[in-house]
Enzyme design. Structure first.
Site, PDB file in Angstrom:
ATOM      1  N   SER A  95       0.932  -1.073   0.068  1.00 33.20           N
ATOM      2  CA  SER A  95       0.099   0.225   0.261  1.00 33.20           C
ATOM      3  C   SER A  95       1.318   1.177   0.163  1.00 33.20           C
ATOM      4  O   SER A  95       2.065   1.338   0.572  1.00 33.20           O
ATOM      5  CB  SER A  95      -0.486   0.299   1.161  1.00 33.20           C
ATOM      6  OG  SER A  95      -1.259   1.317   1.522  1.00 33.20           O
ATOM      7  N   TYR A 100      -2.084  -1.169  10.746  1.00 32.36           N
ATOM      8  CA  TYR A 100      -1.993  -1.568   9.722  1.00 32.36           C
ATOM      9  C   TYR A 100      -1.256  -0.967   8.742  1.00 32.36           C
ATOM     10  O   TYR A 100      -0.931  -1.913   7.842  1.00 32.36           O
ATOM     11  CB  TYR A 100      -3.541  -0.969   9.025  1.00 32.36           C
ATOM     12  CG  TYR A 100      -3.777  -1.332   7.165  1.00 32.36           C
ATOM     13  CD1 TYR A 100      -4.082  -2.404   7.293  1.00 32.36           C
ATOM     14  CD2 TYR A 100      -3.261  -0.412   6.642  1.00 32.36           C
ATOM     15  CE1 TYR A 100      -3.940  -2.254   5.455  1.00 32.36           C
ATOM     16  CE2 TYR A 100      -4.132  -0.274   5.122  1.00 32.36           C
ATOM     17  CZ  TYR A 100      -4.098  -1.739   4.119  1.00 32.36           C
ATOM     18  OH  TYR A 100      -4.061  -2.506   3.175  1.00 32.36           O
ATOM     19  N   LYS A 131       1.948  -3.832   6.775  1.00 35.55           N
ATOM     20  CA  LYS A 131       2.835  -3.844   5.037  1.00 35.55           C
ATOM     21  C   LYS A 131       3.701  -3.676   5.446  1.00 35.55           C
ATOM     22  O   LYS A 131       4.792  -3.990   4.550  1.00 35.55           O
ATOM     23  CB  LYS A 131       1.985  -2.496   4.802  1.00 35.55           C
ATOM     24  CG  LYS A 131       0.041  -3.479   4.598  1.00 35.55           C
ATOM     25  CD  LYS A 131      -0.200  -4.272   3.300  1.00 35.55           C
ATOM     26  CE  LYS A 131      -1.618  -4.276   3.706  1.00 35.55           C
ATOM     27  NZ  LYS A 131      -1.785  -5.706   2.812  1.00 35.55           N
TER      28      LYS A 131
HETATM   29  P1  NAD Z   1     -10.836  -6.827   0.977  1.00 35.18           P
HETATM   30  O1  NAD Z   1     -11.646  -6.623   2.502  1.00 35.18           O
HETATM   31  O2  NAD Z   1     -12.187  -6.727  -0.273  1.00 35.18           O
HETATM   32  O3  NAD Z   1     -10.249  -8.351   0.209  1.00 35.18           O
HETATM   33  C1  NAD Z   1      -9.821  -8.849   1.038  1.00 35.18           C
HETATM   34  C2  NAD Z   1      -9.965 -10.677   1.602  1.00 35.18           C
HETATM   35  O4  NAD Z   1      -9.456 -11.296   2.318  1.00 35.18           O
HETATM   36  C3  NAD Z   1     -11.763 -10.619   1.680  1.00 35.18           C
HETATM   37  O5  NAD Z   1     -12.689 -10.956   0.935  1.00 35.18           O
HETATM   38  C4  NAD Z   1     -11.220 -11.857   3.335  1.00 35.18           C
HETATM   39  O6  NAD Z   1     -12.684 -11.781   3.353  1.00 35.18           O
HETATM   40  C5  NAD Z   1     -10.145 -11.789   3.012  1.00 35.18           C
HETATM   41  N1  NAD Z   1      -9.594 -12.651   3.907  1.00 35.18           N
HETATM   42  C6  NAD Z   1      -9.262 -11.804   5.137  1.00 35.18           C
HETATM   43  N2  NAD Z   1      -8.535 -12.159   6.161  1.00 35.18           N
HETATM   44  C7  NAD Z   1      -8.286 -13.515   5.787  1.00 35.18           C
HETATM   45  C8  NAD Z   1      -7.797 -14.548   6.570  1.00 35.18           C
HETATM   46  N3  NAD Z   1      -6.597 -14.662   8.085  1.00 35.18           N
HETATM   47  N4  NAD Z   1      -7.327 -15.455   5.866  1.00 35.18           N
HETATM   48  C9  NAD Z   1      -8.229 -15.605   4.704  1.00 35.18           C
HETATM   49  N5  NAD Z   1      -8.957 -14.843   4.197  1.00 35.18           N
HETATM   50  C10 NAD Z   1      -8.922 -13.879   4.572  1.00 35.18           C
HETATM   51  O7  NAD Z   1     -10.483  -5.716   1.211  1.00 35.18           O
HETATM   52  P2  NAD Z   1      -9.735  -5.560  -0.836  1.00 35.18           P
HETATM   53  O8  NAD Z   1     -10.223  -4.021  -0.537  1.00 35.18           O
HETATM   54  O9  NAD Z   1      -9.623  -5.886  -1.641  1.00 35.18           O
HETATM   55  O10 NAD Z   1      -7.979  -5.394  -0.520  1.00 35.18           O
HETATM   56  C11 NAD Z   1      -6.858  -6.549  -0.577  1.00 35.18           C
HETATM   57  C12 NAD Z   1      -5.524  -5.920  -0.556  1.00 35.18           C
HETATM   58  O11 NAD Z   1      -5.139  -4.731  -1.183  1.00 35.18           O
HETATM   59  C13 NAD Z   1      -5.329  -6.097   0.989  1.00 35.18           C
HETATM   60  O12 NAD Z   1      -4.547  -6.653   1.498  1.00 35.18           O
HETATM   61  C14 NAD Z   1      -5.210  -5.028   1.364  1.00 35.18           C
HETATM   62  O13 NAD Z   1      -4.610  -4.402   2.628  1.00 35.18           O
HETATM   63  C15 NAD Z   1      -4.746  -4.078   0.054  1.00 35.18           C
HETATM   64  N6  NAD Z   1      -4.805  -3.170   0.099  1.00 35.18           N
HETATM   65  C16 NAD Z   1      -6.173  -2.105   0.181  1.00 35.18           C
HETATM   66  C17 NAD Z   1      -6.554  -1.658  -0.355  1.00 35.18           C
HETATM   67  C18 NAD Z   1      -7.728  -0.621  -0.614  1.00 35.18           C
HETATM   68  O14 NAD Z   1      -7.870   0.775  -0.509  1.00 35.18           O
HETATM   69  N7  NAD Z   1      -8.883  -1.312  -0.768  1.00 35.18           N
HETATM   70  C19 NAD Z   1      -5.226  -0.075  -0.171  1.00 35.18           C
HETATM   71  C20 NAD Z   1      -4.110  -0.804  -0.531  1.00 35.18           C
HETATM   72  C21 NAD Z   1      -4.167  -2.260  -0.140  1.00 35.18           C
HETATM   73  N1  UFG Z   2     -12.106  11.696   2.812  1.00 37.77           N
HETATM   74  C1  UFG Z   2     -12.950  12.214   3.286  1.00 37.77           C
HETATM   75  N2  UFG Z   2     -14.496  11.840   4.054  1.00 37.77           N
HETATM   76  C2  UFG Z   2     -14.688  10.429   4.413  1.00 37.77           C
HETATM   77  C3  UFG Z   2     -13.812  10.101   3.326  1.00 37.77           C
HETATM   78  C4  UFG Z   2     -12.843   9.960   3.238  1.00 37.77           C
HETATM   79  O1  UFG Z   2     -12.757  13.827   3.423  1.00 37.77           O
HETATM   80  O2  UFG Z   2     -15.954  10.396   4.596  1.00 37.77           O
HETATM   81  C5  UFG Z   2     -10.987  12.205   3.008  1.00 37.77           C
HETATM   82  C6  UFG Z   2      -9.796  12.596   3.913  1.00 37.77           C
HETATM   83  O3  UFG Z   2      -9.627  13.078   4.145  1.00 37.77           O
HETATM   84  C7  UFG Z   2      -8.877  11.808   2.136  1.00 37.77           C
HETATM   85  C8  UFG Z   2      -8.997  10.917   0.538  1.00 37.77           C
HETATM   86  O4  UFG Z   2     -10.455  11.901   1.031  1.00 37.77           O
HETATM   87  O5  UFG Z   2      -8.520  13.011   2.409  1.00 37.77           O
HETATM   88  C9  UFG Z   2      -9.318  10.021   0.935  1.00 37.77           C
HETATM   89  O6  UFG Z   2      -9.578   9.280   1.918  1.00 37.77           O
HETATM   90  P1  UFG Z   2     -10.174   6.921   1.841  1.00 37.77           P
HETATM   91  O7  UFG Z   2     -10.604   7.606   3.289  1.00 37.77           O
HETATM   92  O8  UFG Z   2     -11.161   7.336   0.763  1.00 37.77           O
HETATM   93  O9  UFG Z   2      -8.326   6.668   1.710  1.00 37.77           O
HETATM   94  P2  UFG Z   2      -6.848   7.306   2.464  1.00 37.77           P
HETATM   95  O10 UFG Z   2      -6.351   7.759   1.887  1.00 37.77           O
HETATM   96  O11 UFG Z   2      -7.165   7.746   3.912  1.00 37.77           O
HETATM   97  O12 UFG Z   2      -6.604   6.031   2.787  1.00 37.77           O
HETATM   98  C10 UFG Z   2      -6.470   4.430   1.757  1.00 37.77           C
HETATM   99  C11 UFG Z   2      -6.549   3.124   2.083  1.00 37.77           C
HETATM  100  C12 UFG Z   2      -5.813   3.061   3.311  1.00 37.77           C
HETATM  101  C13 UFG Z   2      -4.862   3.128   2.181  1.00 37.77           C
HETATM  102  C14 UFG Z   2      -4.177   4.443   1.964  1.00 37.77           C
HETATM  103  C15 UFG Z   2      -3.259   4.634   0.191  1.00 37.77           C
HETATM  104  O13 UFG Z   2      -7.503   3.311   3.318  1.00 37.77           O
HETATM  105  O14 UFG Z   2      -6.016   1.814   3.244  1.00 37.77           O
HETATM  106  O15 UFG Z   2      -6.407   4.821   1.361  1.00 37.77           O
HETATM  107  O16 UFG Z   2      -3.730   2.756   0.306  1.00 37.77           O
HETATM  108  F1  UFG Z   2      -3.290   2.909   3.066  1.00 37.77           F
END
Ligand code: NAD
Ligand code: UFG
Length: 339
Positions: free
Chosen positions: A124, A149, A153
């Protein structure tokens, strides 16, 4: 080539499973459904007209892993499984370290025993921490994540780098996602957050559908184009395509490689609202309130390494992302739950 996709029923996982199957890969999904529904995979099956082998189980369960690796001949693992809520990780850090760090170690250990040597990890942009200059480049120092969290990573990247040094046959790619959003253009799969969304775009789309009254914009006094936070929003299908490119790159790499997956452009919160309104023809009620703790002003990627090395580049813009988000939200007002 058979790919084990952990967390494949989740948001990014389901979109990636679809593209893997479309790209001719065989896929096995392992997911404990703690943050997803198997309905996402049923919908992918309907798009590809093919059954997807699914194992319901936990990456922390050694028995599940060893039986999975002996049952299927896995060539590579794409590891999405993990918990991802920033706020929850502050409240329950132990759960996050057990699930994400310990779970990933169990997975790597099972891979080692099964002699599986290719691994793609969902990292991330959060690893860049609070003080990294933008745009973020892969070689910048990482650490100082704003929550447990993020620290999981950072720790896992370190573990993967150490492992690749110790085993010269291991090929490991960490993909640092910026802000994933959007949905498959069919509207059949998309992001289905539990409860009230923490992230910007799911929140906006629930305001648009009438489930939430008003968006709180966190901070209007950042040093940005309009005072609101700036992020690099990236379409989930572009992200999924990045995983397919990474798999293909295994043939020409060794060791450990890191790639940013972002568009390379920052978009402000107000610009996202504007794009959503244009894409959906809905008015979004919002109010600018105090900054949210832990937020940074700006984050966007330098994504030139992924373009040069993987041949990957994001193709969707913010309007496409909002159009597809709205298409998914309208068709599935309650996500994967039956309506
Ligand atoms: P998500 O929660 O939709 O998908 C994660 C999946 O993993 C879910 O289906 C959940 O049921 C499964 N899971 C969680 N713990 C588990 C375990 N112990 N064993 C088996 N399955 C398990 O999330 P996502 O947005 O699809 O994210 C996928 C990956 O990408 C994650 O590792 C997340 O940290 C990373 N990531 C997501 C974002 C984002 O903003 N969505 C940003 C950066 C990184
Ligand atoms: N924001 C608002 N109102 C809301 C939610 C968010 O104004 O209700 C703003 C935040 O302050 C920020 C922007 O929208 O300026 C984006 O916020 P998000 O919560 O959508 O995303 P972040 O950048 O904070 O974080 C996300 C994921 C993290 C990940 C990161 C980088 O939540 O897990 O992107 O990948 F690490």
């Amino acid at each position: 080539m058979t790919i084990l996709v952990t967390g494949g029923a989740g948001y990014i996982g389901s979109h990636t499973v679809l593209q893997l199957i479309e790209g001719g890969f065989d896929v096995v999904v392992l997911d404990n459904l703690s943050n997803s529904s198997q309905e996402s995979l049923r919908r992918v099956e309907s798009l590809v007209s093919k059954a997807i082998p699914f194992v319901e189980g936990d990456i922390n369960d050694k028995a599940v892993l060893s039986s999975l690796f002996s049952r299927y001949d896995i060539d590579a693992v794409i590891h999405f499984a993990g918990l991802k809520s920033v706020g929850e990780s502050v409240k329950n850090p132990i759960d996050y370290y057990i699930n994400n760090v310990s779970g990933s170690l169990q997975l790597l250990d099972a891979m080692r025993k099964a002699n599986v040597k290719k691994f793609i990890f969902s990292s991330s942009a959060t690893v860049y921490g609070n003080h990294s200059p933008v745009p973020n480049l892969e070689h910048y120092p990482i650490g100082n994540a704003s929550c447990p969290y993020g620290t999981t990573k950072v720790m896992l990247e370190q573990i993967l780098s150490d492992y690749a040094k110790a085993d010269s046959e291991m090929k490991i790619i960490a993909l640092r996602y910026f802000n994933p959003t959007g949905a498959h253009p069919s509207g059949l799969i998309g992001e289905d957050p539990n409860g009230i969304p923490n992230n910007l775009v799911p929140y906006i789309s629930q305001v648009a559908i009438g489930k939430l009254a008003k968006l709180a914009v966190y901070g209007g006094d950042y040093d940005t184009v309009d005072g609101t936070g700036v992020r690099d929003f990236i379409h989930v299908d572009d992200l999924a395509a990045g995983h397919v490119c990474a798999l293909k790159y295994f043939d020409s790499m060794s060791g450990y490689e890191i790639f940013n997956l972002g568009t390379g452009h920052g978009v402000s919160v107000l610009q996202v609202i504007d794009a959503f309104e244009k894409a959906s023809n809905q008015k979004i009620k919002y109010e600018i309130v105090a900054r949210r703790e832990g937020d940074i002003a700006s984050s966007w990627a330098d994504a030139t390494k992924a373009e040069k090395v993987l041949g990957w580049k994001a193709k969707y813009d913010i309007i496409d992302m909002m159009k597809h988000t709205w298409n998914w939200q309208k068709q599935n007002p309650n996500g994967y739950e039956s309506q």
